[in-house]
Design a protein around this motif. Sequence first.
Motif, PDB file in Angstrom:
ATOM      1  N   GLU A   1      -7.162  -0.713   4.183  1.00  0.00           N
ATOM      2  CA  GLU A   1      -7.353   0.717   4.137  1.00  0.00           C
ATOM      3  C   GLU A   1      -6.538   1.394   5.225  1.00  0.00           C
ATOM      4  O   GLU A   1      -6.062   0.759   6.165  1.00  0.00           O
TER       5      GLU A   1
ATOM      6  N   SER B   1      -0.674  -0.950  -4.190  1.00  0.00           N
ATOM      7  CA  SER B   1       0.307  -0.883  -5.260  1.00  0.00           C
ATOM      8  C   SER B   1       0.601  -2.256  -5.857  1.00  0.00           C
ATOM      9  O   SER B   1       0.954  -2.364  -7.022  1.00  0.00           O
TER      10      SER B   1
ATOM     11  N   PHE C   1       0.866  -1.178   0.000  1.00  0.00           N
ATOM     12  CA  PHE C   1       0.000   0.000   0.000  1.00  0.00           C
ATOM     13  C   PHE C   1       0.895   1.217   0.000  1.00  0.00           C
ATOM     14  O   PHE C   1       1.810   1.337   0.826  1.00  0.00           O
TER      15      PHE C   1
ATOM     16  N   ASN D   1      -1.911   5.869  -0.366  1.00  0.00           N
ATOM     17  CA  ASN D   1      -3.326   5.612  -0.123  1.00  0.00           C
ATOM     18  C   ASN D   1      -3.999   4.693  -1.123  1.00  0.00           C
ATOM     19  O   ASN D   1      -5.223   4.766  -1.319  1.00  0.00           O
ATOM     20  N   GLU D   2      -3.215   3.851  -1.748  1.00  0.00           N
ATOM     21  CA  GLU D   2      -3.838   2.855  -2.612  1.00  0.00           C
ATOM     22  C   GLU D   2      -2.976   1.596  -2.682  1.00  0.00           C
ATOM     23  O   GLU D   2      -1.784   1.637  -2.373  1.00  0.00           O
TER      24      GLU D   2
END
Lengths: 109, 115
Positions: free
Chosen positions: B68, B55, B49, B52-53
């Motif tokens: 999250e 990878s 991550f 914020n996403e």
Amino acid sequence: RKEVEQDPGPFNVPEGATVAFNCTYSNSASQSFFWYRQDCRKEPKLLMSVYSSGNEDGRFTAQLNRASQYISLLIRDSKLSDSATYLCVVNVLGFKTIFGAGTRLFVKA
Amino acid sequence: EPEVTQTPSHQVTQMGQEVILRCVPISNHLYFYWYRQILGQKVEFLVSFYNNEISEKSEIFDDQFSVERPDGSNFTLKIRSTKLEDSAMYFCASRGLTSGRETQYFGPGTRLLVL
């Protein structure tokens, strides 16, 4: 071919011995390399990052050969407390980390 | 030495239940990971991550899994409907520069047992 391959072990050595761990990796996009140790039922603990120039930390020396896609770890003057599983870890393009299966080391008095 | 923390240390759940595993990475690190280790087996990468996403994710990380970073400090792994084979130790890790050197530190893990 496994992505990260280590000596299967186990290694049984007397205190004071020098022991060498070998590791090869298959992905040429691998960027970062590490040695970790893991004690039974514990988390992996970072031992050393490995750089092309080689690096040393006390009794521990790590080497990286990018051309051969080979990483090594040398432990000199081994102690009882060095008994653990040694993990070769490769990070690919910053995002995916691949662990070798580990090599178990037993240091005996 | 900086440390990654994880809660809970142990979690027992019934098959089909949802679990959320929590992690607090090292504050100035930018890359976060989840791994699992089935007893007696090697550590397996689940997901990374960054920014914020997600990878990168492995084949293990199917639709039952999600991650999250809800509040800028915690990093969570959710398993929506647990299966017996999800029983494992789950490690969180964070990676960044510490004293000028790239380091990846692991948390102590959450031992998940699915009954």
